[in-house]
Design a protein around this motif. Structure first.
Motif: not given
Length: 373
Positions: A325-336
């Motif tokens: 979960p450490f990458s949570a802020a870097t993941l693509p926006q909702r919808g992708s």
């Protein structure tokens, strides 16, 4: 799955400097794409990814971190974690299974029997997870390092009794890097077992690094992975123990970029001063050893990083990693629903299936058997 996007948004707000880091990432991606045409292929569809860089924080472990003042890990706020949220994340991003590991600081922030007990707790917790969710989880065993005797004993229990899929090691323990002769008994045991070893970076002590207003995970983590891999080559660990399969986090840190540079040491005055007890590095030998490492895509799913890895090894040595979960802020926006869309700028759909599914499962036969059922 409504809970996961809101969790990501919370982490995004808490991440210091997240906006600046994102701007730097987009700038680098633009530069890399400008250097050559992107493939822009569609990824495979369905839930197929096997995630070899994914973390977990069992309740007692996370409580111990907080109790000992570890409110951030590598500068990132210590996240919450649960099996339910992990499965929700996997379902949302097309991940079939995760091989879980404990991130920095492992259990080394504890001492003596406390560290031994915490390692056993984490490993047993993981084994229970992939018994209750056999097709969704695997795990790499955390060891009570730097206690070598206890760590070797935990390897036996974790791999033989719990049937975990491999071992996670930090790049260094108390400032002593993998490759140091003091770790020789551990490496010999891992080699005897032909173990898969995930090498994750460790935070450097504040008095041993520059004072910069940046969290460690942005830069320092990549440098520490590079130090560990380089020392393992220069002290002959990767030559003496060729049956250990080392996975380097975050595309090997900066190792692909400096691969030629570290190989020319024997061609300079340094070569004349090289200790007789250590194998002397050469461009050819270093290139061979670098090609044998496995490299994950965690926080590195972009053309600049993947092209560098492909310059030093073959595609079958690249494995998917999310760093959740450490990458949570870097993941693509909702919808992708693609956790690493930049991979399609350098890999076509068949190649992504190789990197994100086939390659990881080739290294973890127990997990491969589980997901095939």
């Amino acid at each position: 799955m409504t809970s996961f996007p809101s969790s990501r948004q919370t982490s995004r707000r808490r991440l210091l400097g997240g906006t600046a880091a994102g701007a730097l990432g987009f700038a680098a991606l633009g530069t890399a794409m400008a250097a050559g045409p992107a493939r822009s292929q569609q990824p495979p569809s369905g839930t197929y990814r096997i995630d070899l860089h994914a973390h977990f924080l069992p309740p007692d472990y996370r409580a111990a971190l907080i109790e000992h003042g570890h409110f951030t890990i590598g500068g990132y706020p210590t996240p919450n974690w649960s099996p339910e949220e992990a499965i929700g994340f996997m379902d949302y991003y097309g991940i079939q299974a995760q091989a879980l590991s404990v991130s920095d600081p492992g259990v080394s922030f504890l001492g003596g029997q406390e560290a031994i007990d915490m390692a056993r707790y984490c490993n047993t917790y993981a084994a229970d997870l992939f018994r209750t969710h056999p097709t969704r989880f695997g795990a790499f065993a955390v060891l009570p390092m730097p206690d070598l005797a206890a760590s070797i004993a935990e390897i036996a229990f974790a791999l033989d009794t719990l049937r975990l899929d491999g071992v996670v090691l930090l790049s260094a323990y108390n400032g002593i890097y993998l490759g140091d002769p003091r770790f020789e008994p551990l490496m010999a045991e891992l080699n005897r077992r032909r173990a898969f070893v995930f090498v994750h970076p460790a935070a450097i002590a504040p008095d041993a690094k520059p004072e910069l207003p940046l969290p460690d995970f942005l830069e320092e983590f990549t440098f520490d992975t590079t130090r560990a891999a380089t020392l393992m080559m220069f002290t002959g660990v990767t030559q003496r123990y060729p049956d250990i399969r080392f996975q380097l986090a975050h595309a090997g840190g900066t190792l692909p970029f400096v691969s030629h540079r570290i190989g020319v040491a024997s061609q300079t005055v340094l070569g004349e001063l090289w200790p007789d007890t250590l194998p002397r590095p050469s461009v050819l030998d270093t290139a061979t050893q670098i090609s044998r490492f496995y490299y994950d895509t965690a926080l590195s799913g972009a053309p600049a990083a993947m092209a560098s890895v492909l310059a030093v090894t073959s595609r079958d040595h690249i494995v998917f990693g999310s760093d959740w979960p450490f990458s949570a802020a870097t993941l693509p926006q909702r919808g992708s629903h693609d956790p690493a869309p930049g991979l399609s700028d350098i890999f076509d759909a068949d190649q992504r299936m190789e990197v994100e599914h086939h390659n990881p499962l080739r290294q973890l036969p127990r997990l491969a058997e589980a997901v095939a059922t």
